[in-house]
Design a protein around this motif. Structure first.
Motif, PDB file in Angstrom:
ATOM      1  N   ILE A 152      43.294  39.694  49.227  1.00  0.00           N
ATOM      2  CA  ILE A 152      44.286  40.353  49.742  1.00  0.00           C
ATOM      3  C   ILE A 152      45.683  39.527  49.635  1.00  0.00           C
ATOM      4  CG2 ILE A 152      45.435  40.662  52.285  1.00  0.00           C
ATOM      5  CD1 ILE A 152      42.819  41.258  53.326  1.00  0.00           C
ATOM      6  N   VAL A 153      45.694  38.204  49.545  1.00  0.00           N
ATOM      7  CA  VAL A 153      46.634  37.481  49.244  1.00  0.00           C
ATOM      8  C   VAL A 153      47.168  37.361  47.721  1.00  0.00           C
ATOM      9  CG1 VAL A 153      47.488  35.280  49.297  1.00  0.00           C
ATOM     10  CG2 VAL A 153      46.520  35.973  51.231  1.00  0.00           C
ATOM     11  N   LEU A 154      46.166  37.212  46.830  1.00  0.00           N
ATOM     12  CA  LEU A 154      46.425  37.338  45.548  1.00  0.00           C
ATOM     13  C   LEU A 154      46.500  38.684  44.715  1.00  0.00           C
ATOM     14  CD1 LEU A 154      44.762  34.269  44.356  1.00  0.00           C
ATOM     15  CD2 LEU A 154      47.050  34.269  44.515  1.00  0.00           C
ATOM     16  N   GLY A 155      45.587  39.483  45.262  1.00  0.00           N
ATOM     17  CA  GLY A 155      45.179  40.838  44.595  1.00  0.00           C
ATOM     18  C   GLY A 155      46.498  41.480  44.361  1.00  0.00           C
ATOM     19  N   SER A 156      47.583  41.970  45.334  1.00  0.00           N
ATOM     20  CA  SER A 156      48.356  42.790  45.065  1.00  0.00           C
ATOM     21  C   SER A 156      49.692  42.284  44.806  1.00  0.00           C
ATOM     22  CB  SER A 156      48.463  43.442  46.538  1.00  0.00           C
ATOM     23  OG  SER A 156      48.892  42.968  47.473  1.00  0.00           O
TER      24      SER A 156
ATOM     25  N   LEU B 120      43.821  36.966  35.409  1.00  0.00           N
ATOM     26  CA  LEU B 120      42.940  35.640  35.322  1.00  0.00           C
ATOM     27  C   LEU B 120      43.142  34.784  36.463  1.00  0.00           C
ATOM     28  CD1 LEU B 120      43.676  34.904  31.660  1.00  0.00           C
ATOM     29  CD2 LEU B 120      41.547  35.477  32.507  1.00  0.00           C
ATOM     30  N   ARG B 121      44.303  34.523  37.192  1.00  0.00           N
ATOM     31  CA  ARG B 121      44.575  34.009  38.216  1.00  0.00           C
ATOM     32  C   ARG B 121      43.679  34.266  39.203  1.00  0.00           C
ATOM     33  NH1 ARG B 121      50.010  33.714  38.375  1.00  0.00           N
ATOM     34  NH2 ARG B 121      50.063  35.781  39.572  1.00  0.00           N
ATOM     35  N   VAL B 122      43.585  35.683  39.600  1.00  0.00           N
ATOM     36  CA  VAL B 122      42.908  36.262  40.668  1.00  0.00           C
ATOM     37  C   VAL B 122      41.222  35.903  40.452  1.00  0.00           C
ATOM     38  CG1 VAL B 122      42.307  38.265  41.926  1.00  0.00           C
ATOM     39  CG2 VAL B 122      44.741  38.005  41.501  1.00  0.00           C
ATOM     40  N   ALA B 123      41.061  36.306  39.195  1.00  0.00           N
ATOM     41  CA  ALA B 123      39.389  36.071  38.917  1.00  0.00           C
ATOM     42  C   ALA B 123      39.226  34.711  39.214  1.00  0.00           C
ATOM     43  CB  ALA B 123      39.190  36.500  37.604  1.00  0.00           C
ATOM     44  N   ALA B 124      39.886  33.675  38.629  1.00  0.00           N
ATOM     45  CA  ALA B 124      39.663  32.190  38.892  1.00  0.00           C
ATOM     46  C   ALA B 124      39.754  31.961  40.342  1.00  0.00           C
ATOM     47  CB  ALA B 124      40.765  31.454  37.994  1.00  0.00           C
TER      48      ALA B 124
ATOM     49  N   ALA C 147      52.107  39.020  31.539  1.00  0.00           N
ATOM     50  CA  ALA C 147      52.054  38.981  33.056  1.00  0.00           C
ATOM     51  C   ALA C 147      50.808  39.593  33.957  1.00  0.00           C
ATOM     52  CB  ALA C 147      53.294  39.476  33.724  1.00  0.00           C
ATOM     53  N   ARG C 148      50.515  40.869  33.379  1.00  0.00           N
ATOM     54  CA  ARG C 148      49.368  41.282  34.105  1.00  0.00           C
ATOM     55  C   ARG C 148      48.039  40.569  33.497  1.00  0.00           C
ATOM     56  NH1 ARG C 148      48.988  47.599  33.459  1.00  0.00           N
ATOM     57  NH2 ARG C 148      50.658  47.468  34.888  1.00  0.00           N
ATOM     58  N   GLN C 149      48.012  40.101  32.483  1.00  0.00           N
ATOM     59  CA  GLN C 149      46.618  39.478  32.060  1.00  0.00           C
ATOM     60  C   GLN C 149      46.619  38.060  32.843  1.00  0.00           C
ATOM     61  OE1 GLN C 149      48.735  40.982  30.048  1.00  0.00           O
ATOM     62  NE2 GLN C 149      47.539  42.370  28.574  1.00  0.00           N
TER      63      GLN C 149
END
Length: 104
Positions: free
Chosen positions: A58-62, A28-32, A22-24
């Motif tokens: 802000i929305v995806l990061g945390s 990947l989702r935030v970076a993409a 899940a963490r990886q």
């Protein structure tokens, strides 16, 4: 051969592996999303486009789960609309007597 390659990738999309990594997957989702936002910003030269990147972080990061992302995105959109409201809502000057700079 192509079908077996797809099956090996498809197994990573099962809930077991998504939970295990899940963490990886979140990174990947935030970076993409950030890279897509950066590419759009550079390609179209959006004025104040850095706010798009801040919003993505802000929305995806945390929030690593999709349900939380949807809720947080709606909260962010609602806050933006409420913050924008004074720009188009006709405030009566009689209610703001303490601020002569606004009312004139």
């Amino acid at each position: 051969m192509e079908g077996s390659r797809w099956r090996s990738w498809r197994i990573l999309l099962t809930p077991y592996y998504l939970n295990l990594y899940a963490r990886q997957a979140h990174v990947l989702r935030v970076a993409a999303a950030f890279l897509v936002g950066l590419a759009l910003n550079l390609l179209f030269e959006i004025p104040h486009g850095s706010w798009m990147l801040v919003t993505i972080l802000i929305v995806l990061g945390s929030v690593p789960h999709w349900g939380g992302v949807r809720r947080k995105a709606l909260q962010r959109m609602g806050g933006s609309l409420l913050g924008r409201r004074p720009a188009w809502w006709p405030w009566p000057c009689t209610a703001i007597r303490r601020c002569p700079a606004i009312c004139g």
